[in-house]
Design a protein around this motif. Structure first.
Motif, mmCIF file in Angstrom:
data_model
loop_
_atom_site.group_PDB
_atom_site.id
_atom_site.type_symbol
_atom_site.label_atom_id
_atom_site.label_comp_id
_atom_site.label_asym_id
_atom_site.label_seq_id
_atom_site.Cartn_x
_atom_site.Cartn_y
_atom_site.Cartn_z
ATOM 1 N N ALA A 143 0.750 -1.316 0.019
ATOM 2 C CA ALA A 143 -0.017 -0.064 -0.009
ATOM 3 C C ALA A 143 0.942 1.116 0.034
ATOM 4 O O ALA A 143 0.372 2.369 -0.546
ATOM 5 C CB ALA A 143 -0.913 0.075 1.311
ATOM 6 N N ALA A 144 2.024 1.373 0.465
ATOM 7 C CA ALA A 144 2.932 2.560 0.698
ATOM 8 C C ALA A 144 3.863 2.427 -0.551
ATOM 9 O O ALA A 144 4.765 3.533 -0.495
ATOM 10 C CB ALA A 144 3.687 2.217 1.866
ATOM 11 N N GLN A 145 3.817 1.335 -1.378
ATOM 12 C CA GLN A 145 4.967 1.383 -2.490
ATOM 13 C C GLN A 145 4.709 2.569 -3.430
ATOM 14 O O GLN A 145 3.614 3.093 -3.734
ATOM 15 C CB GLN A 145 4.586 -0.110 -3.203
ATOM 16 N N THR A 146 6.173 2.823 -3.871
ATOM 17 C CA THR A 146 5.991 3.908 -4.859
ATOM 18 C C THR A 146 6.284 3.472 -6.058
ATOM 19 O O THR A 146 6.770 2.256 -6.242
ATOM 20 C CB THR A 146 7.147 4.909 -4.471
ATOM 21 N N PRO A 147 5.930 4.173 -7.287
ATOM 22 C CA PRO A 147 6.094 3.353 -8.607
ATOM 23 C C PRO A 147 7.542 3.007 -8.932
ATOM 24 O O PRO A 147 7.762 2.092 -9.619
ATOM 25 C CB PRO A 147 5.936 4.709 -9.517
ATOM 26 N N ASP A 148 8.476 3.549 -8.561
ATOM 27 C CA ASP A 148 9.808 2.936 -8.709
ATOM 28 C C ASP A 148 10.614 2.391 -7.680
ATOM 29 O O ASP A 148 11.693 1.969 -7.625
ATOM 30 C CB ASP A 148 10.858 4.334 -8.864
ATOM 31 N N GLN A 149 9.630 1.688 -6.982
ATOM 32 C CA GLN A 149 10.051 0.844 -5.666
ATOM 33 C C GLN A 149 9.901 -0.539 -5.962
ATOM 34 O O GLN A 149 8.656 -1.045 -6.550
ATOM 35 C CB GLN A 149 9.505 1.319 -4.504
ATOM 36 N N GLU A 150 10.714 -1.508 -5.549
ATOM 37 C CA GLU A 150 10.481 -2.856 -5.803
ATOM 38 C C GLU A 150 10.146 -3.611 -4.200
ATOM 39 O O GLU A 150 10.880 -3.153 -3.157
ATOM 40 C CB GLU A 150 11.648 -3.543 -6.277
ATOM 41 N N ILE A 151 9.323 -4.281 -4.257
ATOM 42 C CA ILE A 151 9.072 -4.903 -2.864
ATOM 43 C C ILE A 151 9.458 -6.525 -2.901
ATOM 44 O O ILE A 151 8.767 -7.198 -3.766
ATOM 45 C CB ILE A 151 7.789 -4.740 -2.635
ATOM 46 N N GLY A 152 9.971 -7.034 -1.814
ATOM 47 C CA GLY A 152 10.189 -8.431 -1.814
ATOM 48 C C GLY A 152 9.575 -8.977 -0.438
ATOM 49 O O GLY A 152 9.197 -7.982 0.627
ATOM 50 N N VAL A 153 9.372 -10.056 -0.157
ATOM 51 C CA VAL A 153 8.636 -10.711 0.972
ATOM 52 C C VAL A 153 9.255 -11.938 1.641
ATOM 53 O O VAL A 153 10.093 -12.564 0.880
ATOM 54 C CB VAL A 153 7.230 -11.094 0.780
ATOM 55 N N ILE A 154 9.612 -11.748 2.919
ATOM 56 C CA ILE A 154 10.275 -13.034 3.497
ATOM 57 C C ILE A 154 9.132 -13.697 3.929
ATOM 58 O O ILE A 154 8.375 -13.651 4.905
ATOM 59 C CB ILE A 154 11.157 -12.296 4.771
#
Length: 174
Positions: free
Chosen positions: A40-51
């Motif tokens: 929900a807080a992700q910006t367009p140029d940001q990558e998200i990974g999950v543990i």
């Protein structure tokens, strides 16, 4: 923690975040419990990974795959193989990002991890000290064939080789 890929050690471009507060982190790695908030807080140029704990059913992860760049599957012990099955499910769903094993695996599991769909393995310091990188690379090369189909493009599995040999010799498949 040391990070290995099929060629040996590599630098980790991911920054761990304890929660959903990912701020300006270009590649943020968050715990499973914080994933919804981080996305929900992700910006367009940001990558998200999950543990991801290896006890999470794939059906719970599947809706998020399209928005993730990394799925790090936790292995609480080298003898807990649920992460291998989860990695295969992630790859079969078409995930093209990085799939990482996270935990105390042993070098003898390296070839299997790669053929199960893992790109990288993040080891605890104690595991890396006990089995240095050259030992992991040697173990990877020790297995020239597998029973499962891999994701590395190489057809090393025994069943496909047997089928190809029969086809080449003109023997009908059973």
């Amino acid at each position: 923690m040391p990070l290995l890929d099929r060629n040996g050690s590599r630098d980790d471009r991911w920054t761990r975040s304890d929660g959903a507060a990912i701020g300006n982190i270009p590649a943020a790695l968050v715990p499973w419990e914080a994933l919804t908030e981080a996305l929900a807080a992700q910006t367009p140029d940001q990558e998200i990974g999950v543990i991801l704990p290896n006890s999470v059913p794939f059906a719970e992860l599947a809706p998020f795959l399209a928005r993730l760049a990394l799925v790090a599957i936790a292995f609480p012990a080298y003898s807990d193989g649920r992460g291998f099955s989860l990695a295969r499910q992630v790859r079969r769903a078409g995930f093209q990002g990085e799939v990482r094993a996270n935990g105390p695996l042993i070098a003898d599991q390296f070839a299997y991890a790669l053929s199960s769909g893992f790109d990288t393995i993040e080891l605890p310091e104690a595991s890396a000290a006990r089995q240095p990188v050259p030992q992991w690379l040697h173990a990877r090369e020790s297995f020239s064939a597998t029973y499962q189909r891999g994701y590395d493009g190489a057809e090393r599995n025994i069943l496909d080789r047997r089928k190809a040999a029969r086809a080449a010799s003109g023997i009908a498949a059973e």
